[in-house]
Design an enzyme around this catalytic site. Structure first.
Site, PDB file in Angstrom:
ATOM      1  N   ASP A  57       0.711  -1.115  -0.046  1.00  0.00           N
ATOM      2  CA  ASP A  57       0.061  -0.115   0.122  1.00  0.00           C
ATOM      3  C   ASP A  57       0.827   1.267  -0.045  1.00  0.00           C
ATOM      4  O   ASP A  57       1.742   1.118   0.720  1.00  0.00           O
ATOM      5  CB  ASP A  57      -0.961  -0.065   1.255  1.00  0.00           C
ATOM      6  CG  ASP A  57      -1.712  -1.197   1.394  1.00  0.00           C
ATOM      7  OD1 ASP A  57      -1.347  -2.371   1.042  1.00  0.00           O
ATOM      8  OD2 ASP A  57      -2.945  -1.015   1.851  1.00  0.00           O
ATOM      9  N   HIS A  80      -1.053   4.704  -0.327  1.00  0.00           N
ATOM     10  CA  HIS A  80      -2.044   5.383   0.117  1.00  0.00           C
ATOM     11  C   HIS A  80      -1.899   6.841   0.008  1.00  0.00           C
ATOM     12  O   HIS A  80      -1.661   7.709   0.977  1.00  0.00           O
ATOM     13  CB  HIS A  80      -2.240   5.057   1.526  1.00  0.00           C
ATOM     14  CG  HIS A  80      -3.125   4.085   1.898  1.00  0.00           C
ATOM     15  ND1 HIS A  80      -4.563   4.007   1.192  1.00  0.00           N
ATOM     16  CD2 HIS A  80      -3.157   2.740   2.271  1.00  0.00           C
ATOM     17  CE1 HIS A  80      -5.090   2.997   1.550  1.00  0.00           C
ATOM     18  NE2 HIS A  80      -4.312   2.135   2.180  1.00  0.00           N
ATOM     19  N   ASP A 112      -4.120  -0.515  -3.459  1.00  0.00           N
ATOM     20  CA  ASP A 112      -4.177   0.663  -2.600  1.00  0.00           C
ATOM     21  C   ASP A 112      -3.264   1.867  -2.885  1.00  0.00           C
ATOM     22  O   ASP A 112      -2.401   2.264  -2.030  1.00  0.00           O
ATOM     23  CB  ASP A 112      -4.048   0.169  -1.380  1.00  0.00           C
ATOM     24  CG  ASP A 112      -5.480  -0.238  -0.578  1.00  0.00           C
ATOM     25  OD1 ASP A 112      -6.392  -0.535  -1.265  1.00  0.00           O
ATOM     26  OD2 ASP A 112      -5.476  -0.655   0.627  1.00  0.00           O
ATOM     27  N   HIS A 150      -8.999  -0.195  -2.094  1.00  0.00           N
ATOM     28  CA  HIS A 150      -9.334   1.343  -2.216  1.00  0.00           C
ATOM     29  C   HIS A 150      -9.434   1.571  -3.492  1.00  0.00           C
ATOM     30  O   HIS A 150      -9.736   3.023  -3.976  1.00  0.00           O
ATOM     31  CB  HIS A 150      -8.097   2.318  -1.615  1.00  0.00           C
ATOM     32  CG  HIS A 150      -8.641   2.132  -0.120  1.00  0.00           C
ATOM     33  ND1 HIS A 150      -9.223   3.339   0.538  1.00  0.00           N
ATOM     34  CD2 HIS A 150      -8.185   1.410   1.034  1.00  0.00           C
ATOM     35  CE1 HIS A 150      -9.111   3.043   1.846  1.00  0.00           C
ATOM     36  NE2 HIS A 150      -8.795   2.069   2.258  1.00  0.00           N
ATOM     37  N   HIS A 157      -3.928  -8.446  -2.705  1.00  0.00           N
ATOM     38  CA  HIS A 157      -4.118  -7.360  -2.214  1.00  0.00           C
ATOM     39  C   HIS A 157      -4.269  -7.716  -0.704  1.00  0.00           C
ATOM     40  O   HIS A 157      -3.699  -7.493   0.395  1.00  0.00           O
ATOM     41  CB  HIS A 157      -4.924  -6.286  -2.633  1.00  0.00           C
ATOM     42  CG  HIS A 157      -5.224  -5.134  -1.584  1.00  0.00           C
ATOM     43  ND1 HIS A 157      -3.967  -4.126  -1.491  1.00  0.00           N
ATOM     44  CD2 HIS A 157      -6.015  -4.672  -0.715  1.00  0.00           C
ATOM     45  CE1 HIS A 157      -4.434  -3.072  -0.458  1.00  0.00           C
ATOM     46  NE2 HIS A 157      -5.577  -3.483   0.048  1.00  0.00           N
ATOM     47  N   HIS A 165      -2.584  -4.614   2.514  1.00  0.00           N
ATOM     48  CA  HIS A 165      -3.914  -4.364   3.053  1.00  0.00           C
ATOM     49  C   HIS A 165      -3.771  -3.938   4.679  1.00  0.00           C
ATOM     50  O   HIS A 165      -4.612  -3.349   5.144  1.00  0.00           O
ATOM     51  CB  HIS A 165      -4.527  -5.748   2.815  1.00  0.00           C
ATOM     52  CG  HIS A 165      -6.098  -5.493   3.344  1.00  0.00           C
ATOM     53  ND1 HIS A 165      -6.922  -4.344   2.768  1.00  0.00           N
ATOM     54  CD2 HIS A 165      -7.069  -6.269   3.824  1.00  0.00           C
ATOM     55  CE1 HIS A 165      -8.297  -4.429   3.146  1.00  0.00           C
ATOM     56  NE2 HIS A 165      -8.290  -5.382   3.710  1.00  0.00           N
ATOM     57  N   ASP A 213     -21.868  18.938  -9.271  1.00  0.00           N
ATOM     58  CA  ASP A 213     -20.888  19.406  -9.758  1.00  0.00           C
ATOM     59  C   ASP A 213     -19.570  19.788  -8.822  1.00  0.00           C
ATOM     60  O   ASP A 213     -18.612  20.491  -9.210  1.00  0.00           O
ATOM     61  CB  ASP A 213     -21.133  20.847 -10.185  1.00  0.00           C
ATOM     62  CG  ASP A 213     -21.850  21.745  -8.965  1.00  0.00           C
ATOM     63  OD1 ASP A 213     -22.095  21.267  -7.959  1.00  0.00           O
ATOM     64  OD2 ASP A 213     -22.241  22.971  -9.667  1.00  0.00           O
ATOM     65  N   SER A 229     -19.125  21.811  -6.511  1.00  0.00           N
ATOM     66  CA  SER A 229     -18.823  23.306  -6.243  1.00  0.00           C
ATOM     67  C   SER A 229     -18.767  23.615  -4.585  1.00  0.00           C
ATOM     68  O   SER A 229     -18.170  24.691  -4.564  1.00  0.00           O
ATOM     69  CB  SER A 229     -20.206  24.092  -6.801  1.00  0.00           C
ATOM     70  OG  SER A 229     -21.337  23.877  -5.940  1.00  0.00           O
TER      71      SER A 229
END
Length: 740
Positions: free
Chosen positions: A189, A191, A218, A251, A302, A494, A672, A674
């Site tokens: 991982d 991340h 991940d 993920h 994983h 993991h 959107d 925003s």
């Protein structure tokens, strides 16, 4: 410790060697002194190790509790989508566009043509890519990201489309072979930790034909540089397709990305094209291979395996259909519509795995966590119910203060998939076992086990209720799979490990984790594996260090411990009402004090984190003069910020506790991205939120709250500012800032 000064004084005042007044200590006294120093040091190291271990347990327990919350929320969304949408007949609701695959009416060619028409402005100073990629392009990306530059959205989309085209040709399981001229490097991982990836490349070299890599999932979420990492990895994948290999992690999932940051990161960095980029990422993630096999002897996945994992079947899975492992495949309503009206007979039916996202919270966390990673709630053996092994259920246990699971109520208009099917036959009913689950569900089960499972020390295969998905698999499960497929080693990721790697199951399972400082600066090392033709793993450890490089071990432990305790105090504060109610049940005389054992029992029953509460008590609550715990002191060092006027303290506590869930619901409604939603959308957010939690809030209170946070009275709400109001303030931090 002033050692240098002491030595200088000693040298100045040391008498001459000819002074006969010097008395040499006796050998016995010297030995006694050495023993005392040794005992003191051993106790010091033991106390330090104890603190290091409980700090680690705090971080890990809170992390897994967050994953359970995510699964619970996803299960709620799935229930809403599968049931209420169909009942109302209103078509896709406001969450379907994220839970189900995005149906784009444009063809791949049209979308690529649209992407090619995007104009890169002359003011853009970042790297320019040309396809097919060259070493110059990858070097330009690395240099640009080191300088905090962002790749233009046009190139990101082009890179993703090329990656998607390539991955469509790849099998589910990649088979590699080593040679005497090279080793394969396996990383776990990352991340979003770009510094770790760059450090790996610095220490081990860039990917090339002579230096092949396997990255085991991940790549994104949690860290702030997930976009840069995935761009670099995809670029090297296209440059060296035979020597760069990527497995999918849990993920690489668009629903997980909502909670853990990748969705937000993409939208912040690519405001114009972010939505399309996320859509293509969703497709690309679902096309990533699921496993890699080296020399037909080493399996790399994983998460792990279950007793139902079959590599031959896994090779035939249509992996692109599993957009999210959190989304259980829907069964046809026609398959479930044949049943009787009698409820009594259905009570004796076997439970199906299909019900797990909505019902698997039936077991309390307290009972699940008495033996971490060693629980045995269910067997992975085949049952007579409609689904196979219960181990790969995507369970989502979040239990209320009454130790009863909270779950969406079953729809009155839809048949339950857990019922025994009953067929009218003459004047009676004949009960039949439900049919075998459809292939799509079996494929989903295989993918869930591969992405979410963890090893345990005891034999057997059981529900991974602590994390919330996949299973715990024991040494016997590992041995069976390895023997079945002629393998000798399983490498998985993991799980964060303090040293960056860990061996278990008699050395047949290796966990590799490549993100150092995962929980906190100095909390853990990262590592990678090099595997040659002899298939003997060699481990390489490292730690990206900025502020902790010059700290002693004691100082590093103190920094990590402080961060963990802050997070734990916030967890306590988030459950303040439940804790106070439980404390007062023991405090019959209303003295404000209870015994330490009672305090520990209450905290565990409410939080269910399986932590050594008696050991942690001095860090969380103080004792009174009579030796009992003053339980209100748990909340003295922390408080909420300045509240919005219409929000009551109890409501504020609820909002703080579930602010992440609320933010996810908001992000779904805010299509959107925003950062603003209308007051009506705010009401919809709250309705989803209250339905998910079972929290009854007066409509008038919602309207009052909406109007109070519409600061400029334009009918829209800045939701980020709203959430910012519900954060905790650590009083000790405020005091330190004032003193500074």
């Amino acid at each position: 410790m002033g050692c240098g000064t002491s030595i200088a004084v000693e040298n100045q005042t040391r008498p001459s060697e000819t002074d006969g007044s010097i008395k040499q200590p006796s050998p016995a006294l010297t030995i006694k002194a050495a023993i005392l120093i040794q005992r003191w040091y051993r106790r010091y190291v033991a106390r330090l190790e104890m603190r290091r271990r409980y700090t680690w347990n705090i971080f890990q327990s809170i992390e897994y509790a967050g994953e359970q919350d995510q699964l619970q929320l996803s299960s709620f969304f799935s229930f809403m989508l599968d049931n209420f949408t169909q009942i109302n007949g209103n078509g896709p609701d406001l969450i379907s566009h994220l839970l189900d695959s995005v149906v784009d009416p444009l063809t791949e060619e049209v979308r690529q043509l649209k992407q090619e028409q995007i104009v890169v402005p002359e003011s853009y100073s970042g790297p320019h890519l040309s396809f097919p990629l060259s070493v110059t392009d990858t070097n330009a990306l690395l240099c640009a990201f080191k300088e905090e530059q962002t790749l233009h959205g046009k190139y990101v989309l082009q890179l993703l489309y090329e990656t998607k085209k390539f991955l469509k040709q790849m099998p589910n399981v990649i088979y590699l072979s080593t040679s005497y001229a090279k080793e394969i490097t396996i990383c776990g991982d990352l991340h979003g930790s770009l510094d770790d990836l760059l450090l790996i490349f610095y220490k081990n070299g860039l990917p090339s034909a002579e230096n092949p890599y396997v990255f085991n999932g991940d790549f994104v979420d949690r860290g702030k540089k997930s976009t840069e990492i995935i761009i670099i990895l995809f670029a090297f994948l296209l440059l060296y397709p035979d020597h760069m290999h990527l497995n999918r992690g849990n993920h690489e999932d668009h629903i997980m990305n909502l909670r853990y940051g990748f969705t937000r990161e993409v939208m912040q960095k690519y405001k114009t094209h972010g939505r399309e980029i996320l859509q293509v990422f969703q497709d690309v993630f679902s096309l990533l291979p699921l496993a890699t096999v080296i020399d037909n002897k080493v399996l790399i996945v994983h998460g792990g395996i279950s007793d139902k994992t079959d590599l031959d079947f896994l090779s035939t899975v249509e992996r692109h259909k599993v957009k999210s492992a959190l989304r259980v495949p829907k069964r046809s309503i026609d398959d479930l519509s044949v049943r009787a009206c009698s409820r009594s007979s259905s009570r004796h039916s076997g439970r199906s795995r299909l019900d797990s996202p909505h019902t698997s919270g039936r077991t309390s966390r307290a009972s699940r966590r008495r033996k971490k990673h060693c629980t045995k709630q269910g067997s992975c053996s085949s049952s007579s119910s409609s689904s196979s092994s219960s181990s790969s259920s995507m369970c989502s246990p979040r239990v209320s203060s009454r130790n009863t699971p909270r779950r969406p109520p079953p729809s009155p208009s839809l048949p339950s998939p857990t019922d025994v099917l009953q067929v009218p036959f003459l004047d009676s009913f004949v009960s039949l076992e439900p049919p075998e689950p459809p292939r799509e569900e079996l494929e989903w089960q295989q993918v869930v086990d591969i992405l979410w499972s963890d090893p345990k020390n005891h034999n057997g295969c059981s529900l991974n209720a602590f994390r919330g998905g996949g299973c715990y698999f024991g040494p016997d499960v590992t041995q069976t799979l390895l023997q079945k497929h002629g393998l000798c080693l399983l490498i998985r990721s993991h799980e964060c490990k303090q040293e960056g790697y860990e061996l278990c199951h008699n050395g047949q399972v290796i966990t590799i984790f490549s993100a150092s400082n995962y929980y906190e600066e100095g909390s853990n090392r990262g590592a990678y594996i090099k595997l040659g033709p002899e298939l003997v793993p060699r481990f390489f450890q490292y730690q990206v260090s900025r502020s902790t490089r010059k700290l002693t071990l004691h100082q590093k432990v103190r920094v990590a411990e402080g961060s963990a305790l802050r997070a734990l105090k916030e967890k306590l504060y988030a459950h303040r009402s439940e804790l106070m109610a439980a404390f007062q049940q023991y405090d019959i005389d209303n003295t404000g004090r209870i015994s330490t054992s009672e305090w520990a029992q209450v905290v565990e029953s409410v939080l269910r984190l399986d932590l050594p509460w008696r050991t942690l008590r001095p860090r969380l609550a103080r004792l009174g003069a009579d030796g009992n715990v003053e339980y209100k002191s748990c909340f003295e060092d922390i408080s909420l910020g300045e509240l919005i006027p219409p929000v009551t303290p109890n409501l504020a506590e609820t909002l703080y506790r579930y602010r992440t869930d609320l933010e996810i619901i908001f992000n779904i409604i805010d299509k959107d991205h925003s950062g603003q939603i209308s007051i009506e959308e705010f009401r919809q957010t709250w309705k989803l939120f209250s339905s998910h939690l079972g929290v009854a809030v007066n409509d008038q209170a919602i309207d009052d709250m909406a109007r109070s946070i519409d600061f400029n009275k334009d009918g829209s709400i800045d939701f980020n500012e709203f959430l910012e109001a519900f954060r905790v303030v650590h009083k000790l931090d405020v005091k330190e800032q004032q003193q500074g």
